[in-house]
Design a protein around this motif. Structure first.
Motif, PDB file in Angstrom:
ATOM      1  N   VAL A  82     -30.468  -4.570  -7.587  1.00 19.56           N
ATOM      2  CA  VAL A  82     -29.750  -4.480  -6.308  1.00 19.56           C
ATOM      3  C   VAL A  82     -29.810  -3.058  -5.749  1.00 19.56           C
ATOM      4  O   VAL A  82     -30.107  -2.835  -4.559  1.00 19.56           O
ATOM      5  N   VAL A  83     -29.557  -2.083  -6.615  1.00 19.98           N
ATOM      6  CA  VAL A  83     -29.533  -0.687  -6.157  1.00 19.98           C
ATOM      7  C   VAL A  83     -30.922  -0.237  -5.714  1.00 19.98           C
ATOM      8  O   VAL A  83     -31.092   0.363  -4.638  1.00 19.98           O
ATOM      9  N   THR A  84     -31.930  -0.519  -6.545  1.00 22.47           N
ATOM     10  CA  THR A  84     -33.279  -0.062  -6.200  1.00 22.47           C
ATOM     11  C   THR A  84     -33.838  -0.789  -4.986  1.00 22.47           C
ATOM     12  O   THR A  84     -34.600  -0.208  -4.208  1.00 22.47           O
ATOM     13  N   ALA A  85     -33.463  -2.043  -4.783  1.00 20.53           N
ATOM     14  CA  ALA A  85     -33.913  -2.765  -3.582  1.00 20.53           C
ATOM     15  C   ALA A  85     -33.358  -2.098  -2.333  1.00 20.53           C
ATOM     16  O   ALA A  85     -34.070  -1.948  -1.320  1.00 20.53           O
ATOM     17  N   ALA A  86     -32.091  -1.688  -2.393  1.00 19.48           N
ATOM     18  CA  ALA A  86     -31.494  -1.012  -1.235  1.00 19.48           C
ATOM     19  C   ALA A  86     -32.185   0.318  -0.956  1.00 19.48           C
ATOM     20  O   ALA A  86     -32.491   0.647   0.202  1.00 19.48           O
ATOM     21  N   SER A 132     -37.805  -7.752 -10.844  1.00 16.29           N
ATOM     22  CA  SER A 132     -38.524  -6.755 -10.062  1.00 16.29           C
ATOM     23  C   SER A 132     -39.213  -7.388  -8.856  1.00 16.29           C
ATOM     24  O   SER A 132     -39.238  -6.807  -7.761  1.00 16.29           O
ATOM     25  N   LEU A 133     -39.775  -8.576  -9.049  1.00 16.15           N
ATOM     26  CA  LEU A 133     -40.375  -9.284  -7.905  1.00 16.15           C
ATOM     27  C   LEU A 133     -39.338  -9.495  -6.806  1.00 16.15           C
ATOM     28  O   LEU A 133     -39.598  -9.257  -5.619  1.00 16.15           O
ATOM     29  N   GLY A 134     -38.151  -9.951  -7.221  1.00 17.31           N
ATOM     30  CA  GLY A 134     -37.091 -10.159  -6.239  1.00 17.31           C
ATOM     31  C   GLY A 134     -36.637  -8.873  -5.587  1.00 17.31           C
ATOM     32  O   GLY A 134     -36.366  -8.838  -4.375  1.00 17.31           O
ATOM     33  N   ALA A 135     -36.563  -7.787  -6.377  1.00 13.98           N
ATOM     34  CA  ALA A 135     -36.082  -6.513  -5.838  1.00 13.98           C
ATOM     35  C   ALA A 135     -37.076  -5.923  -4.837  1.00 13.98           C
ATOM     36  O   ALA A 135     -36.675  -5.403  -3.787  1.00 13.98           O
ATOM     37  N   VAL A 136     -38.358  -5.989  -5.164  1.00 14.96           N
ATOM     38  CA  VAL A 136     -39.362  -5.448  -4.233  1.00 14.96           C
ATOM     39  C   VAL A 136     -39.385  -6.278  -2.949  1.00 14.96           C
ATOM     40  O   VAL A 136     -39.451  -5.731  -1.834  1.00 14.96           O
ATOM     41  N   TYR A 137     -39.318  -7.601  -3.090  1.00 13.02           N
ATOM     42  CA  TYR A 137     -39.282  -8.459  -1.907  1.00 13.02           C
ATOM     43  C   TYR A 137     -38.030  -8.173  -1.072  1.00 13.02           C
ATOM     44  O   TYR A 137     -38.103  -8.011   0.158  1.00 13.02           O
ATOM     45  N   ALA A 138     -36.868  -8.098  -1.736  1.00 11.54           N
ATOM     46  CA  ALA A 138     -35.631  -7.801  -1.014  1.00 11.54           C
ATOM     47  C   ALA A 138     -35.695  -6.429  -0.364  1.00 11.54           C
ATOM     48  O   ALA A 138     -35.205  -6.235   0.761  1.00 11.54           O
TER      49      ALA A 138
END
Length: 199
Positions: A82-86, A132-138
């Motif tokens: 969550v943090v890295t996606a932001a 990680s896939l979800g975080a990069v996409y988000a």
């Protein structure tokens, strides 16, 4: 006046067998002080293995994988995602570029958090890669939201909550080979990070 000390004499060699009739130990060639093992003395020859140059002890077994709390590792990975996606999305929105190193950093931090707290469970690298896939996409969607907020003045959270379909449509239109490559390298970095942190 100083007195001169007499020259030191070499130790006298035994002239005969010692008391009791046992044969005198014989000096080893080249070293008059080292003696060969005496017959009947099991300790005179040293420990087995050392005399022949072999190690006296077996090597220590490799350390066991570090135990950890799998559930805690997954929770840590989710928080890191969550943090890295932001952060990743903010970078994309402000620079208007997708940066490969940032995607690697997203994946590695997710995997590292999972492995550090979750230990060496073999499921954690896989879970980290999926997250990680979800975080990069988000993060890419957040990037569109940040860019749209700068252009229109609409808050980022409004884009993410009320105009989410618009963001996904924009992502599909803008996605290219590099977009999917960043998804893949982020997942690979997460898998590797979890392995290294657990080792």
């Amino acid at each position: 006046m100083s007195q001169s000390t007499p020259p030191s004499q070499p130790p006298a060699e035994p002239s005969g067998p010692p008391a009791g009739g046992a044969p005198a130990p014989q000096p080893v060639a080249g070293n008059p002080y080292a003696q060969q093992p005496t017959a009947g003395n099991p300790f005179a020859g040293g420990q087995p293995g050392f005399a022949s140059g072999q190690p006296g002890f077996a090597p220590a077994p490799p350390p066991a994988p570090r135990p950890g709390n799998v559930a805690l590792g997954i929770v840590a990975a989710v928080v890191a995602a969550v943090v890295t996606a932001a952060v990743y999305g903010t970078i994309i929105g402000k620079t208007e570029y997708e940066i490969g190193y940032a995607a690697v950093g997203v994946g590695f931090l997710i995997g590292f958090a999972a492995g550090k707290l979750g230990g060496g469970n073999p499921a954690l690298p896989i879970v980290s890669a999926v997250l990680s896939l979800g975080a990069v996409y988000a993060g890419q969607l957040v990037g569109f939201a940040v860019f749209g907020a700068d252009e229109t003045g609409i808050p980022v959270m409004t884009f993410l909550t009320e105009h989410f379909g618009l963001l996904t449509d924009a992502w599909q239109e803008e996605a290219d080979v590099m977009t999917y490559l960043f998804l893949a390298i982020g997942a690979a970095a997460a898998f590797s990070g979890a392995k290294k942190a657990a080792g």
